[in-house]
Design a protein around this motif. Structure first.
Motif, short mmCIF file in Angstrom:
data_model
loop_
_atom_site.label_atom_id
_atom_site.label_comp_id
_atom_site.label_asym_id
_atom_site.label_seq_id
_atom_site.Cartn_x
_atom_site.Cartn_y
_atom_site.Cartn_z
N LEU A 68 0.87 -1.17 0.00
CA LEU A 68 0.00 0.00 0.00
C LEU A 68 0.91 1.23 0.00
O LEU A 68 1.69 1.41 0.92
N ARG A 69 0.83 2.02 -1.07
CA ARG A 69 1.73 3.17 -1.27
C ARG A 69 3.20 2.74 -1.19
O ARG A 69 4.03 3.44 -0.62
N GLY A 70 3.48 1.57 -1.69
CA GLY A 70 4.85 1.08 -1.74
C GLY A 70 5.33 0.40 -0.48
O GLY A 70 6.44 -0.15 -0.46
N GLU A 71 4.53 0.39 0.59
CA GLU A 71 4.93 -0.23 1.85
C GLU A 71 4.20 -1.56 2.03
O GLU A 71 3.00 -1.67 1.79
N ASN A 82 -6.23 -0.46 8.29
CA ASN A 82 -7.24 0.60 8.25
C ASN A 82 -6.64 1.95 8.59
O ASN A 82 -6.94 2.97 7.95
N ARG A 83 -5.75 1.99 9.57
CA ARG A 83 -5.13 3.26 9.97
C ARG A 83 -4.16 3.78 8.92
O ARG A 83 -3.81 4.96 8.94
N ARG A 84 -3.75 2.92 8.00
CA ARG A 84 -2.90 3.37 6.90
C ARG A 84 -3.70 3.87 5.71
O ARG A 84 -3.13 4.23 4.68
N GLY A 85 -5.05 3.84 5.85
CA GLY A 85 -5.87 4.44 4.82
C GLY A 85 -6.60 3.49 3.90
O GLY A 85 -7.13 3.91 2.87
N GLY A 169 -13.09 6.83 8.54
CA GLY A 169 -11.74 6.95 9.05
C GLY A 169 -10.77 7.64 8.11
O GLY A 169 -9.57 7.44 8.22
N HIS A 170 -11.30 8.43 7.18
CA HIS A 170 -10.48 9.15 6.20
C HIS A 170 -9.72 8.20 5.28
O HIS A 170 -8.65 8.56 4.76
N ALA A 171 -10.25 7.00 5.06
CA ALA A 171 -9.60 6.07 4.13
C ALA A 171 -9.68 6.62 2.71
O ALA A 171 -10.69 7.17 2.30
N ASP A 172 -8.58 6.46 1.97
CA ASP A 172 -8.60 6.89 0.57
C ASP A 172 -8.49 5.71 -0.39
O ASP A 172 -8.44 5.88 -1.61
N VAL A 173 -8.45 4.48 0.17
CA VAL A 173 -8.55 3.26 -0.63
C VAL A 173 -9.71 2.44 -0.07
O VAL A 173 -9.67 2.02 1.09
N LEU A 174 -10.74 2.24 -0.88
CA LEU A 174 -11.96 1.57 -0.43
C LEU A 174 -12.08 0.21 -1.10
O LEU A 174 -11.93 0.09 -2.32
N LEU A 175 -12.38 -0.82 -0.30
CA LEU A 175 -12.68 -2.14 -0.81
C LEU A 175 -14.16 -2.41 -0.52
O LEU A 175 -14.56 -2.49 0.65
N LEU A 176 -14.96 -2.52 -1.56
CA LEU A 176 -16.39 -2.77 -1.40
C LEU A 176 -16.71 -4.16 -1.94
O LEU A 176 -16.46 -4.46 -3.10
N ASP A 177 -17.26 -5.01 -1.06
CA ASP A 177 -17.54 -6.39 -1.40
C ASP A 177 -19.02 -6.54 -1.75
O ASP A 177 -19.87 -6.52 -0.87
N GLU A 178 -19.32 -6.64 -3.03
CA GLU A 178 -20.69 -6.78 -3.55
C GLU A 178 -21.62 -5.73 -2.96
O GLU A 178 -22.61 -6.05 -2.30
N PRO A 179 -21.35 -4.45 -3.20
CA PRO A 179 -22.14 -3.39 -2.57
C PRO A 179 -23.60 -3.33 -3.01
O PRO A 179 -24.42 -2.75 -2.30
N THR A 180 -23.97 -3.93 -4.15
CA THR A 180 -25.36 -3.85 -4.60
C THR A 180 -26.07 -5.20 -4.53
O THR A 180 -27.18 -5.35 -5.04
#
Length: 254
Positions: A68-71, A82-85, A169-180
């Motif tokens: 995530l962002r190279g780390e 989660n705290r890493r965004g 939590g100010h996340a800028d990478v979102l993982l949505l699992d079957e949102p609809t």
């Protein structure tokens, strides 16, 4: 947007996951660039949810790297990731049904704003929490339902609330699992519009079975079959890909 014009924000390299002798994820390589809406599709049992569990820290990979962002984040617990965004939703709606819509979102904002549990602090006086909660409810179009118990919301509204908890939590990478999943046509349209809005300044990786939703939202699509990505391309090229049609989309794709 051009998927090749930006630096990857999330990278999977040689990712594998086995349960005993059964290998579920078999060497997945994937790069999701910043600001991209990326969909993962595939038949039931392809390993999509397992892949999300690995990325979000709910499972440890058997081999490979997640950056995530190279780390490197593989093996970290979900709360650290989660705290890493990076934040995710689940297939099953995960809310507090007896709390109001406002209270659900406020709970999600407290930790991200640096507040810890305290019996003698009046949460109603935390102005930053109040502002952030109001911002999120406005963004997910539930500000008028703020006093409503979450358990009595419509299914579509509950999924919208869960998206609100995901971004709290100010996340800028979102993982949505079957949102609809399980939604009516009208509910699906509303949630798709919401996903488009909340992902405007974020990176989205989603699992989705509704092909209309996928082709409507995604910048790129990866097709996962038996734990391997067999194609990764734009919606138009995925739709025309003969191997994808044979493996998953069927004759309707043509």
């Amino acid at each position: 947007m051009s998927a090749t014009a930006k630096t990857p924000i999330l990278e999977l390299a040689g990712l594998r996951k086995s349960f005993g002798r059964m290998e579920i994820i078999r060497g997945v390589d994937l790069a999701v660039v910043q600001g991209e809406r990326h969909a993962i599709i595939g038949p039931n049992g392809a390993g999509k949810s397992t892949l999300f569990h690995l990325v979000s820290g709910h499972l440890r990979p058997s081999a490979g790297a997640i950056r995530l962002r190279g780390e490197s984040i593989e093996g970290l617990p979900p709360q650290s990731i989660n705290r890493r965004g990076l934040s995710r939703s689940f297939q099953v709606t995960n809310i507090f049904p007896r709390l109001s819509v406002w209270e659900n979102v406020r709970c999600a904002t407290l930790w991200s704003l640096g507040h810890r549990y305290s019996f003698w602090r009046d949460v109603e006086r935390l102005d930053d929490v109040t502002r952030r909660t109001e911002e999120i409810l406005t963004e997910i179009d539930l500000i008028d339902r703020r006093r409503t118990p979450a358990g009595v919301l419509t299914y579509g509204e509950q999924r919208a609330l869960e998206i609100g908890l995901t971004i709290a939590g100010h996340a800028d990478v979102l993982l949505l699992d079957e949102p609809t999943a399980g939604m009516s046509h009208a509910e699906t349209e509303r949630v798709v519009a919401l996903i488009r809005k909340v992902s405007e300044k974020r990176t989205l990786l989603m699992i989705e079975h509704d092909m209309q939703v996928v082709f409507d939202l995604a910048d790129r699509i990866s097709v996962l079959v038996y734990g391997e990505i067999i194609a990764c391309d734009t919606p138009a090229r995925i739709k025309a890909n003969a191997a994808v049609q044979q493996a998953y989309l069927g004759t309707e794709a043509a």
